[in-house]
Design an enzyme around this catalytic site. Structure first.
Site, PDB file in Angstrom:
ATOM      1  N   GLU A 232       8.611   0.088   0.336  1.00  0.00           N
ATOM      2  CA  GLU A 232       8.673  -1.120  -0.506  1.00  0.00           C
ATOM      3  C   GLU A 232       7.595  -0.946  -1.563  1.00  0.00           C
ATOM      4  O   GLU A 232       6.406  -1.104  -1.273  1.00  0.00           O
ATOM      5  CB  GLU A 232       8.364  -2.373   0.327  1.00  0.00           C
ATOM      6  CG  GLU A 232       9.369  -2.657   1.427  1.00  0.00           C
ATOM      7  CD  GLU A 232      10.690  -3.178   0.899  1.00  0.00           C
ATOM      8  OE1 GLU A 232      10.845  -3.330  -0.329  1.00  0.00           O
ATOM      9  OE2 GLU A 232      11.579  -3.414   1.722  1.00  0.00           O
ATOM     10  N   CYS A 266       4.629  -8.026  -5.903  1.00  0.00           N
ATOM     11  CA  CYS A 266       5.641  -7.059  -6.344  1.00  0.00           C
ATOM     12  C   CYS A 266       6.829  -7.778  -6.957  1.00  0.00           C
ATOM     13  O   CYS A 266       7.444  -7.288  -7.885  1.00  0.00           O
ATOM     14  CB  CYS A 266       6.076  -6.201  -5.160  1.00  0.00           C
ATOM     15  SG  CYS A 266       6.591  -7.164  -3.749  1.00  0.00           S
TER      16      CYS A 266
HETATM   17  P1  NAP Z   1      -1.732   0.934  -2.803  1.00  0.00           P
HETATM   18  O1  NAP Z   1      -2.955   1.396  -3.458  1.00  0.00           O
HETATM   19  O2  NAP Z   1      -0.546   1.820  -2.802  1.00  0.00           O
HETATM   20  O3  NAP Z   1      -2.151   0.566  -1.304  1.00  0.00           O
HETATM   21  C1  NAP Z   1      -1.209   0.172  -0.336  1.00  0.00           C
HETATM   22  C2  NAP Z   1      -1.569   0.801   0.989  1.00  0.00           C
HETATM   23  O4  NAP Z   1      -1.406   2.227   0.907  1.00  0.00           O
HETATM   24  C3  NAP Z   1      -3.024   0.597   1.397  1.00  0.00           C
HETATM   25  O5  NAP Z   1      -3.089   0.464   2.789  1.00  0.00           O
HETATM   26  C4  NAP Z   1      -3.692   1.875   0.932  1.00  0.00           C
HETATM   27  O6  NAP Z   1      -4.878   2.155   1.627  1.00  0.00           O
HETATM   28  C5  NAP Z   1      -2.633   2.888   1.242  1.00  0.00           C
HETATM   29  N1  NAP Z   1      -2.687   4.094   0.431  1.00  0.00           N
HETATM   30  C6  NAP Z   1      -3.063   4.217  -0.852  1.00  0.00           C
HETATM   31  N2  NAP Z   1      -2.900   5.494  -1.274  1.00  0.00           N
HETATM   32  C7  NAP Z   1      -2.429   6.190  -0.219  1.00  0.00           C
HETATM   33  C8  NAP Z   1      -2.055   7.558  -0.021  1.00  0.00           C
HETATM   34  N3  NAP Z   1      -2.138   8.451  -0.997  1.00  0.00           N
HETATM   35  N4  NAP Z   1      -1.599   7.922   1.189  1.00  0.00           N
HETATM   36  C9  NAP Z   1      -1.487   7.004   2.181  1.00  0.00           C
HETATM   37  N5  NAP Z   1      -1.820   5.713   2.055  1.00  0.00           N
HETATM   38  C10 NAP Z   1      -2.283   5.295   0.871  1.00  0.00           C
HETATM   39  O7  NAP Z   1      -1.208  -0.424  -3.377  1.00  0.00           O
HETATM   40  P2  NAP Z   1      -2.078  -1.631  -3.889  1.00  0.00           P
HETATM   41  O8  NAP Z   1      -2.441  -1.385  -5.286  1.00  0.00           O
HETATM   42  O9  NAP Z   1      -3.144  -1.960  -2.924  1.00  0.00           O
HETATM   43  O10 NAP Z   1      -0.962  -2.786  -3.769  1.00  0.00           O
HETATM   44  C11 NAP Z   1      -0.205  -3.166  -4.823  1.00  0.00           C
HETATM   45  C12 NAP Z   1       1.086  -2.374  -4.946  1.00  0.00           C
HETATM   46  O11 NAP Z   1       1.927  -2.671  -3.829  1.00  0.00           O
HETATM   47  C13 NAP Z   1       1.858  -2.808  -6.165  1.00  0.00           C
HETATM   48  O12 NAP Z   1       2.466  -1.717  -6.760  1.00  0.00           O
HETATM   49  C14 NAP Z   1       2.902  -3.748  -5.585  1.00  0.00           C
HETATM   50  O13 NAP Z   1       4.019  -3.946  -6.393  1.00  0.00           O
HETATM   51  C15 NAP Z   1       3.213  -3.075  -4.299  1.00  0.00           C
HETATM   52  N6  NAP Z   1       3.839  -4.008  -3.376  1.00  0.00           N
HETATM   53  C16 NAP Z   1       5.162  -3.851  -3.096  1.00  0.00           C
HETATM   54  C17 NAP Z   1       5.800  -4.759  -2.265  1.00  0.00           C
HETATM   55  C18 NAP Z   1       7.274  -4.630  -1.944  1.00  0.00           C
HETATM   56  O14 NAP Z   1       7.700  -5.252  -0.986  1.00  0.00           O
HETATM   57  N7  NAP Z   1       8.045  -3.879  -2.678  1.00  0.00           N
HETATM   58  C19 NAP Z   1       5.074  -5.811  -1.710  1.00  0.00           C
HETATM   59  C20 NAP Z   1       3.730  -5.927  -2.025  1.00  0.00           C
HETATM   60  C21 NAP Z   1       3.119  -5.011  -2.854  1.00  0.00           C
HETATM   61  P3  NAP Z   1      -6.333   1.872   0.981  1.00  0.00           P
HETATM   62  O15 NAP Z   1      -6.432   0.398   0.782  1.00  0.00           O
HETATM   63  O16 NAP Z   1      -7.258   2.391   2.015  1.00  0.00           O
HETATM   64  O17 NAP Z   1      -6.356   2.616  -0.303  1.00  0.00           O
END
Ligand code: NAP
Length: 458
Positions: A232, A266
């Protein structure tokens, strides 16, 4: 990123946590596997009673939980409490429906397949790793956990590093409710420790909610290990307004759809695409509504939205705005970082946007709206679809023919007509294109981490 609770309204670091070492991770995976063996032998009725208990506990603790969420990621207390209660609703939904959703299906005439009986049974896959984001720190985790546990899977939660207390709370909640130790465990680790967990034989599958970059890394590792993934990811949802719409109501809903959760959703509407015949009127109402929003202390009931969750998040947002400004966009309101502590950012509306501006193509994760004028419905749909994302789209019109055009031609996992995108336990949720794949919620969600086993009896 350090694992810590830092209050985004003040910038104060409240509590830090040591990341788990390999020994603690190993222990967690062992416990998760043992819990799965135990859980798959339990009945739906048992699991439903524990899930209902989890909902009751969460409802009873909602005020304290809301305060914890607000402190960790900055949304208003009102939004935090609503999120906790929504989680309880989803828990009850799966407690009530899991058995029916996963009932064996015998739609085939056994004679057609030379059998005395033939059916499909839905059985749990095992231990699922859930990598989750901070923006809805309870909801994102629960909408995975509730169906997964009801199906008899267990979960290992790697939550975002800025919401460790939410992670530990959820772990404890499911254990206290009756699922027992190990059924849904938080592991406090950074993103760099995820790959080795995915490849571990004790993990059967992975779900990630987060950015495109994180999704792509996780999918790469899981793909190499041939493990199922549900992703997602981001969204840049369009909100199309046609002349027949009630423009005042559309502008009110547009504002809510953009600024809820300080714009860090999102499924927030991010691109407002308005037909020329409605543009002036809609823009007038939209600007007035956006300017009416109150940004400030998230614990104050008068606040519309609180700070962004991190200093980096605010910088990324401001960079998008400055890039647009430098390339000739018009900032109709907002667009300036306020003085003072905390990571606040005002409701902002930008127009005269062109494709070479970053904001045209990138996800804008904050209360900043892009406003476009178009001449025809074809132009509106083409612009709405001109994005690498495809999570949801909104369109406002009372013309039946236009509704058909929007529902059939908008390239997204969902289309909401005359309303804003909302997730419901009853309806599937997920995207197309770079918004990810697979579905959460509804019957589709609970089946994602099940083996649809064909049973043939001669
Ligand atoms: P993010 O940086 O991708 O972080 C999300 C999760 O992934 C965190 O637990 C993060 O850990 C982990 N993570 C980050 N990089 C990683 C990697 N290379 N390998 C494994 N795990 C990794 O996202 P965010 O900026 O916090 O959240 C916002 C994003 O989420 C936006 O793009 C939003 O649209 C999306 N989102 C999508 C949905 C949906 O249902 N489609 C819902 C909500 C949010 P750390 O915190 O330790 O870095």
């Amino acid at each position: 990123m350090a694992i810590a609770t830092t209050n985004p309204a003040t910038g104060e670091v409240i509590k830090t946590f040591e990341p788990y070492g390999q020994g603690e991770i190993d222990q967690a995976l062992d416990k998760a596997q043992q819990a799965h063996v135990r859980l798959r032998g339990t009945s739906f009725a048992d699991r439903a009673s524990w899930m209902t208990r989890a909902a009751e506990l969460l409802e009873a603790e909602a005020d304290d939980v809301a305060a914890m969420v607000t402190t960790e990621m900055g949304k208003t207390l009102t939004e935090s409490k609503a999120e906790a209660l929504k989680c309880a609703k989803a828990m009850r939904f799966y407690a009530d429906h899991a058995e029916e959703f996963l009932a064996p299906e015998a739609d085939v005439d056994p004679a057609d397949v030379n059998a005395s009986a033939a059916r499909v049974e839905y059985q749990p896959l095992g231990v699922v790793l859930a990598v989750m984001p901070w923006n809805f720190p309870l909801w994102q985790a629960v909408r995975f956990a509730a169906p997964a546990l009801m199906a008899g899977n267990t979960g290992v939660l790697k939550h975002a590093s800025n919401v460790p207390q939410c992670a530990l709370y959820l772990s404890d909640l499911f254990a206290r409710a009756g699922f027992g130790e190990g059924a849904f465990q938080a592991v406090l680790i950074g993103g760099d420790a995820v790959a080795s967990i995915i490849t571990d034989d004790r993990i059967a599958a992975v779900t990630l909610t987060g950015s495109v970059g994180a999704g792509s890394s996780v999918a790469e590792v899981a793909g190499k290990s041939l493990k199922k993934t549900v992703l997602e990811l981001g969204g840049s949802d369009a909100f199309v307004v046609m002349p027949s719409a009630d423009l005042e109501t559309a502008a009110e809903v547009a504002t809510k759809a953009r600024v809820q959760n300080a714009g860090q959703s999102c499924i927030a509407a991010k691109r407002f695409i308005v037909h020329a015949d409605a543009f002036d009127e809609f823009s007038k109402h939209f600007l007035a509504q956006m300017e009416k929003t109150v940004t400030g202390d998230p614990t104050d009931e008068a606040t519309t939205f609180g700070p962004l969750s991190s200093e980096q998040g605010r910088k990324d947002l401001q960079d998008l705005v400055e890039d647009a400004r430098a390339k000739g966009a018009t900032i109709l309101t907002g667009g300036e970082v306020p003085e003072g502590p905390g990571w606040f950012y005002p409701a902002t509306v930008i127009t005269d946007i062109s494709p070479e501006m970053r904001i045209y193509g990138e996800e804008c994760f904050g209360p900043v709206a892009s406003l476009f004028k178009v001449d025809t419905i074809d132009d509106a749909i083409a612009l709405a679809n001109d994005t690498e994302f495809g999570l949801s789209s909104n369109a406002w019109t009372t013309e039946e023919q236009e509704i058909d055009q929007f529902t059939s031609r908008l390239a997204a996992g969902a289309v909401f007509i005359n309303g804003m995108t909302v997730s419901f336990p009853e309806l599937p949720f997920g995207g197309v294109k770079k918004s990810g794949y697979g579905r959460e919620l509804s019957q589709l969600g609970i089946r994602e981490f099940c083996n649809a086993k064909t049973v043939w009896i001669g």
